[in-house]
Design an enzyme around this catalytic site. Sequence first.
Site, short mmCIF file in Angstrom:
data_model
loop_
_atom_site.label_atom_id
_atom_site.label_comp_id
_atom_site.label_asym_id
_atom_site.label_seq_id
_atom_site.Cartn_x
_atom_site.Cartn_y
_atom_site.Cartn_z
N SER A 4 0.84 -0.91 -0.06
CA SER A 4 -0.44 0.26 -0.05
C SER A 4 0.74 1.29 0.40
O SER A 4 0.23 1.80 0.18
CB SER A 4 -0.62 -0.22 1.42
OG SER A 4 -0.64 -0.01 2.68
N LYS A 63 5.12 -10.99 3.47
CA LYS A 63 3.14 -11.66 3.41
C LYS A 63 3.15 -11.86 1.66
O LYS A 63 3.72 -11.25 1.26
CB LYS A 63 2.31 -10.44 4.11
CG LYS A 63 0.66 -10.41 3.94
CD LYS A 63 0.20 -9.43 4.65
CE LYS A 63 0.24 -7.98 3.97
NZ LYS A 63 -0.41 -8.49 2.43
N GLU A 102 -0.38 -12.50 -1.13
CA GLU A 102 -1.14 -12.24 -1.06
C GLU A 102 -2.06 -13.66 -2.13
O GLU A 102 -1.40 -13.90 -3.00
CB GLU A 102 -1.46 -11.01 -1.58
CG GLU A 102 -1.82 -9.45 -1.74
CD GLU A 102 -2.28 -8.40 -2.16
OE1 GLU A 102 -2.96 -8.82 -3.54
OE2 GLU A 102 -1.78 -7.61 -1.81
N GLU A 114 -8.66 -9.35 4.18
CA GLU A 114 -9.17 -8.20 4.35
C GLU A 114 -10.78 -8.01 3.70
O GLU A 114 -11.16 -8.92 2.36
CB GLU A 114 -8.38 -7.64 3.70
CG GLU A 114 -8.76 -6.18 2.73
CD GLU A 114 -7.37 -5.14 2.57
OE1 GLU A 114 -6.49 -6.05 1.82
OE2 GLU A 114 -6.80 -4.66 1.67
#
Length: 263
Positions: free
Chosen positions: A44, A111, A113, A180
């Site tokens: 992000s 991390k 996804e 999320e």
Amino acid sequence: MKTIRDFAAAKIEHRPLVMVTAYDAWSAHLLAGTSVDCLLVGDSAMMVMHGESNTLGATPELMALHTRAVARAAPEQFIVADMPFLAARRGSAPALDCAAQLLRAGAHAVKIEGVRGHAGVIRHLVESGVPVMAHLGLQPQSVHALGGYTVQARNAAAAAQLLEDAAAVEAAGAFAVVLECIPKKLAGQVTSALRIPTIGIGAGAACDGQVLVLHDLLGFNPDFSPKFVRRFANGAALVRGGVERYARAVRNRKFPAAQESFS
Ligand code: KIV
């Protein structure tokens, strides 16, 4: 400093985990003086720090640069760094190279996804000694495939798939999973089904922990107010107020004063 063992212990002891994003040295330095459990060098950063409309521009080099800045300023914090767009999709060797870059820059875990199609890569990283935090539900790196940043797994089939994916990341060896933007009931079901902790963002209170983007929780972006964000400070007013006081002092010739000048 926390370790992945503390994540497991927090779940057993029902102690909510607190994760916050950090992309740079000055905010990491401030966060180092707080009780947060974990700093996330999220991709992000592309949106928050670089003004892009999505996270796809992040590269291993850019993520390593941000990670190094955070690690230098917060050497006692547990740091998770995002594997950027497609870094886990080219097979185990390129994924290992990317993870090595991030861990050498100071991250303690990466991390990743999603899981479908790259569960083997997650397993390979874990077996190579790289702790992996998984990320399910809304996966911002898939924004174009998803058609936008929308709540995920709202129907029975998608919810069943998410439960399956959650079991898959645990089986692949992930030590925690970010959930999320999914319905809170489903997040509760995932949290009950897994031994590893769930860390929610827009996933309700049943998760084992929560993560927010620092700039969102501090109110630095007044034009961004999704449902799942709570502003715990009015950062925009703080910054603008401070800068306007400085500007006024310069224009009134009140700054610098004698004590800020050399004789
Ligand atoms: O990149 C990021 O900041 C993230 C959080 C939203 C979980 O992945």
